[in-house]
Design a protein around this motif. Sequence first.
Motif, mmCIF file in Angstrom:
data_model
loop_
_atom_site.group_PDB
_atom_site.id
_atom_site.type_symbol
_atom_site.label_atom_id
_atom_site.label_comp_id
_atom_site.label_asym_id
_atom_site.label_seq_id
_atom_site.Cartn_x
_atom_site.Cartn_y
_atom_site.Cartn_z
ATOM 1 N N THR A 1 -2.699 4.428 8.065
ATOM 2 C CA THR A 1 -1.491 4.250 7.094
ATOM 3 C C THR A 1 -0.383 4.320 8.192
ATOM 4 O O THR A 1 0.513 5.318 7.423
ATOM 5 C CB THR A 1 -0.955 4.858 5.345
ATOM 6 O OG1 THR A 1 -1.032 6.089 5.983
ATOM 7 C CG2 THR A 1 -1.406 4.501 4.275
ATOM 8 N N HIS B 1 0.797 -1.682 -0.075
ATOM 9 C CA HIS B 1 0.136 -0.101 0.045
ATOM 10 C C HIS B 1 1.407 1.002 0.012
ATOM 11 O O HIS B 1 -0.062 1.659 -0.379
ATOM 12 C CB HIS B 1 -0.699 0.328 1.171
ATOM 13 C CG HIS B 1 -1.516 -1.281 1.094
ATOM 14 N ND1 HIS B 1 -3.012 -1.053 0.618
ATOM 15 C CD2 HIS B 1 -1.612 -2.397 1.745
ATOM 16 C CE1 HIS B 1 -3.716 -1.908 0.211
ATOM 17 N NE2 HIS B 1 -3.083 -2.950 1.029
ATOM 18 N N PHE C 1 -4.752 0.185 7.737
ATOM 19 C CA PHE C 1 -5.412 0.808 5.851
ATOM 20 C C PHE C 1 -5.577 2.475 6.086
ATOM 21 O O PHE C 1 -5.585 3.398 5.574
ATOM 22 C CB PHE C 1 -5.471 -0.083 5.542
ATOM 23 C CG PHE C 1 -4.783 -1.670 5.344
ATOM 24 C CD1 PHE C 1 -4.336 -1.134 4.848
ATOM 25 C CD2 PHE C 1 -5.689 -2.597 6.167
ATOM 26 C CE1 PHE C 1 -3.802 -2.670 3.898
ATOM 27 C CE2 PHE C 1 -5.084 -4.093 6.753
ATOM 28 C CZ PHE C 1 -3.402 -4.609 4.886
#
Length: 156
Positions: free
Chosen positions: A142, A70, A139
């Motif tokens: 982050t 990511h 997520f």
Amino acid sequence: MIKTMFYTFFRTKHQEENANNDQILPQEIDIRPITPCPWDIIKTLSPLEVGYRGRLQLPMVYIQATILRHIPDLMSKTHMKIGHFALKVKDLDTNTVHTVSFWKVIQEDNFSTRETWIKEFVKRRSLEPGMVVGMYWDFNVTMLCFSVLEMKGVDE
């Protein structure tokens, strides 16, 4: 615990044959919320991880599956055999955010952190061998989230 009333609208064949009235009766059932365990990594700290020259190691598989996937900028750095990157780590117990440096070494299949781990977590939180810590990648913001889950093994 949450309790709710549940009405049964369909009856079994046996209930229909033996029913003497058409009344629908409520039943009380328990509904328990599902709370998944958010901790992807749960570690019992060893003396090597909290010592003066200690280092925390995170598995390469975990780092690749969560963090590197990511954050594209970090992916290119870690394709090299020797890589270094810094991550923000949120301490959920104290609600503070710290920057921790991770290194990838050729001979190891892990990412390690040493100086920033000792300074930002071991000394500040007085971590000792036997304590259980948990980590997961959030997520939404982050960053890696950290918490002390159990204090067992600590001399009182």
